[in-house]
Design a protein around this motif. Structure first.
Motif, short mmCIF file in Angstrom:
data_model
loop_
_atom_site.label_atom_id
_atom_site.label_comp_id
_atom_site.label_asym_id
_atom_site.label_seq_id
_atom_site.Cartn_x
_atom_site.Cartn_y
_atom_site.Cartn_z
N PHE A 191 52.04 46.58 -63.91
CA PHE A 191 50.63 46.26 -64.12
C PHE A 191 50.47 45.16 -65.18
O PHE A 191 49.69 44.23 -65.02
N SER A 192 51.25 45.25 -66.25
CA SER A 192 51.19 44.23 -67.30
C SER A 192 51.64 42.87 -66.76
O SER A 192 51.06 41.83 -67.09
N LEU A 193 52.69 42.89 -65.95
CA LEU A 193 53.18 41.64 -65.34
C LEU A 193 52.11 41.00 -64.47
O LEU A 193 51.86 39.79 -64.54
N LEU A 194 51.47 41.80 -63.63
CA LEU A 194 50.44 41.25 -62.73
C LEU A 194 49.26 40.70 -63.51
O LEU A 194 48.70 39.65 -63.16
N CYS A 195 48.85 41.41 -64.56
CA CYS A 195 47.73 40.92 -65.39
C CYS A 195 48.10 39.60 -66.06
O CYS A 195 47.27 38.69 -66.16
N GLY A 196 49.36 39.49 -66.52
CA GLY A 196 49.80 38.24 -67.12
C GLY A 196 49.80 37.09 -66.13
O GLY A 196 49.36 35.97 -66.44
N LEU A 197 50.27 37.34 -64.91
CA LEU A 197 50.24 36.32 -63.86
C LEU A 197 48.81 35.90 -63.52
O LEU A 197 48.52 34.71 -63.37
N ALA A 198 47.93 36.89 -63.43
CA ALA A 198 46.54 36.59 -63.09
C ALA A 198 45.88 35.76 -64.18
O ALA A 198 45.15 34.80 -63.90
N ASP A 199 46.14 36.10 -65.45
CA ASP A 199 45.56 35.33 -66.56
C ASP A 199 46.10 33.92 -66.59
O ASP A 199 45.36 32.96 -66.85
N PHE A 200 47.38 33.76 -66.32
CA PHE A 200 47.98 32.42 -66.34
C PHE A 200 47.40 31.55 -65.23
O PHE A 200 47.01 30.40 -65.46
N LEU A 201 47.35 32.07 -64.01
CA LEU A 201 46.83 31.28 -62.90
C LEU A 201 45.34 31.00 -63.03
O LEU A 201 44.85 30.00 -62.53
N ARG A 202 44.63 31.91 -63.72
CA ARG A 202 43.19 31.68 -63.91
C ARG A 202 42.94 30.46 -64.78
O ARG A 202 41.90 29.81 -64.67
N GLN A 203 43.89 30.11 -65.65
CA GLN A 203 43.71 28.99 -66.56
C GLN A 203 44.13 27.67 -65.95
O GLN A 203 43.87 26.61 -66.51
N VAL A 204 44.80 27.69 -64.77
CA VAL A 204 45.28 26.46 -64.15
C VAL A 204 44.20 25.89 -63.23
O VAL A 204 43.69 26.60 -62.36
N VAL A 255 48.16 47.01 -57.74
CA VAL A 255 47.38 45.88 -57.25
C VAL A 255 46.41 45.42 -58.34
O VAL A 255 45.72 46.24 -58.96
N VAL A 256 46.36 44.12 -58.54
CA VAL A 256 45.35 43.48 -59.39
C VAL A 256 44.67 42.41 -58.56
O VAL A 256 45.33 41.54 -57.98
N GLU A 257 43.36 42.48 -58.48
CA GLU A 257 42.58 41.53 -57.68
C GLU A 257 41.72 40.69 -58.60
O GLU A 257 40.99 41.21 -59.44
N GLN A 258 41.81 39.36 -58.42
CA GLN A 258 41.05 38.48 -59.30
C GLN A 258 40.74 37.17 -58.58
O GLN A 258 41.64 36.47 -58.13
N LYS A 259 39.46 36.88 -58.46
CA LYS A 259 38.97 35.60 -57.92
C LYS A 259 39.61 35.24 -56.58
O LYS A 259 40.12 34.14 -56.39
N GLY A 260 39.58 36.18 -55.65
CA GLY A 260 40.07 35.91 -54.31
C GLY A 260 41.57 35.98 -54.15
O GLY A 260 42.09 35.71 -53.07
N LEU A 261 42.28 36.34 -55.22
CA LEU A 261 43.74 36.47 -55.16
C LEU A 261 44.13 37.92 -55.36
O LEU A 261 43.53 38.62 -56.17
N LEU A 262 45.16 38.34 -54.62
CA LEU A 262 45.71 39.68 -54.76
C LEU A 262 47.11 39.58 -55.35
O LEU A 262 47.97 38.87 -54.81
N PHE A 263 47.34 40.27 -56.45
CA PHE A 263 48.64 40.35 -57.06
C PHE A 263 49.13 41.79 -56.92
O PHE A 263 48.43 42.72 -57.34
N CYS A 264 50.28 41.98 -56.33
CA CYS A 264 50.75 43.35 -56.11
C CYS A 264 52.25 43.41 -56.31
O CYS A 264 52.96 42.40 -56.18
N CYS A 265 52.73 44.60 -56.63
CA CYS A 265 54.16 44.84 -56.76
C CYS A 265 54.44 46.30 -56.43
O CYS A 265 53.55 47.15 -56.50
N VAL A 266 55.69 46.57 -56.06
CA VAL A 266 56.13 47.93 -55.77
C VAL A 266 57.16 48.32 -56.81
O VAL A 266 58.33 47.93 -56.70
#
Length: 431
Positions: free
Chosen positions: A113-126, A79-90
């Motif tokens: 974990f790397s994938l979730l961090c990349g998604l979070a960084d990308f969406l943070r810039q949009v 789980v990666v949590e950032q700015k009200g969004l939860l990114f998770c994978c199994v």
């Protein structure tokens, strides 16, 4: 609450074959999400103690969690949590999740974990409600490329024949690009100055955005000295400032500032003497230069002696041009009464002490590393403003008291003398 998810059938099939009867299917996504929110404290409140979730006997390995569902326990959930969004994978556990192997032995956890961090960084810039997540953000405005080389020197000096001085020289090349177009490319040369001795960069570690990078090539000339060929790098820059590459330099033969520190104590009086000698291969213009002498386990009015070298070196000034050296002497009087804010250190007692030097030199690198402005190219071709800066900083630049003991660490002799096979492997890995 908005939920987006995706299930990969091939991964599910492989998990069934590995787990057998222990396989737990995530068939009810809302139930799984509610269980995850409960574990994270977003259900029932994080400030409320719930034994099933908050007991101290529960072994936690954040950001990996275990989620309880009606079908069974799902583990590992990253789980990666950032700015009200939860990114998770199994992730898929090749050894079987029922065996619970250490996380370091599960490559898919690191990848997830790397994938979730990349998604979070990308969406943070949009920008929110202006552009869909699948479309890249386009820059509007003046085109610019900012490049910086920050080089660090870390050292421990002992002023003793039985203990050699040690140091590390390393650096970072950072980039900030604001360019029009969906995916612009930048190509540049990481070069070395031709004057003096060039120091090759070791173990160049590049950012994932780099598409191609030349390997290190050392070319001997007619005089017997060597020339380091430029390393050409091509990359597609992210939107934010990012480290393009990291490097180390192992061939540095002398320190930028050679120091000697001597402290003697007589009763409640300490006499301090420091000498600093600047190398003639270092630019003699400092942005700042400060010497700090901490006094641990001492009852004195000041916790450390800060010498800004104001009578010798102020910002933008130099060491004396003839001698390139500075001598500093001071006397410190200790108190009889014990103070409550005194520094404590189990090792720095008696004559065991050190001085620490902080300095910064602009427009200079000790290795000679620089970026050739003429080599910077942008594709598609466009006009842009180019800014390149350099700085050289000290990090934990300690000079131990020659009258006392010092903290040192020894390296086994075999490590310092690698076999030829090992050297070949290092050269290959550097490319």
């Amino acid at each position: 609450m908005h939920i987006n998810y995706r299930v990969f059938p091939t991964v599910e099939k492989k998990a069934k074959n590995i787990e057998g009867d222990n396989y737990v299917q995530i068939c009810n996504i809302p139930e799984f999400i509610n269980g995850l929110l409960f574990e994270l404290g977003h259900r029932e409140g994080i400030d409320k103690f719930i034994p099933a979730r908050d007991t101290c006997r529960k072994f936690e390995q954040k950001p990996v969690f275990e989620v309880t569902t009606s079908a069974g326990k799902v583990w590992p959930v990253v789980v990666v949590e950032q700015k009200g969004l939860l990114f998770c994978c199994v992730p898929l556990v090749e050894q079987g999740s029922n065996t619970r192997p250490p996380l370091i032995q599960i490559p898919s956890v690191t990848m997830g974990f790397s994938l979730l961090c990349g998604l979070a960084d990308f969406l943070r810039q949009v920008p929110v409600s202006e552009q869909p997540a699948w479309k890249p953000v386009l820059h509007k405005g003046k085109n610019s490329v900012y490049l910086s080389i920050t080089e660090y020197i870390k050292s421990a000096q002992y002023e003793k024949k039985s203990i050699p001085d040690v140091w590390d020289l390393y650096g970072t090349v950072a980039c900030k690009a604001e360019l029009e177009g969906a995916m612009p490319d930048i190509t540049l040369n990481i070069s070395h100055i031709t004057e003096g001795n060039s120091l090759p960069l070791d173990h160049l570690m590049i950012h994932p955005c780099v598409q191609t990078a030349d390997s290190a090539v050392i070319i001997p000339d007619e005089t017997g000295s060597v020339r380091v060929a430029p390393r050409r790098v091509r990359f597609t820059p992210p939107l934010d400032m990012f480290p393009l590459c990291h490097y180390t330099v192992s061939s540095l033969q002398e320190l930028p500032v050679k120091g000697s520190y001597e402290m003697k104590v007589d009763g409640r009086t300490a006499t301090v003497s420091v000498n600093l000698k600047l190398s003639d291969k270092v630019k003699n213009v400092f942005d700042y230069c400060e010497l700090q002498i901490p006094f641990y386990n001492r009852n004195n009015k000041i916790s450390s002696l800060h010498i800004f070298l104001f009578s010798h070196l102020s910002p933008g000034q130099k060491f004396p041009s003839k001698s390139l050296s500075v001598n500093l002497d001071a006397t410190v009087q200790f108190n009889e009464n014990k103070l409550t804010n005194v520094y404590n250190d189990p090792f720095c007692v008696g004559l065991n002490a050190y001085a620490q030097l902080f300095f910064k030199i602009l427009d200079f690198t000790h290795s000679g590393c620089y970026i050739d402005p003429k080599s910077v190219q942008v594709s598609p071709n466009t006009k842009f403003k180019l800014t390149i800066v350099q700085e050289y900083l000290s990090v934990e630049y300690k000079i131990w008291n020659s009258q006392g003991d010092a903290l040192i660490s020894s390296v086994p002799k075999g490590v310092l003398e690698p076999h030829s096979d090992d050297i070949d492997k290092e050269i290959i890995s550097d490319s």
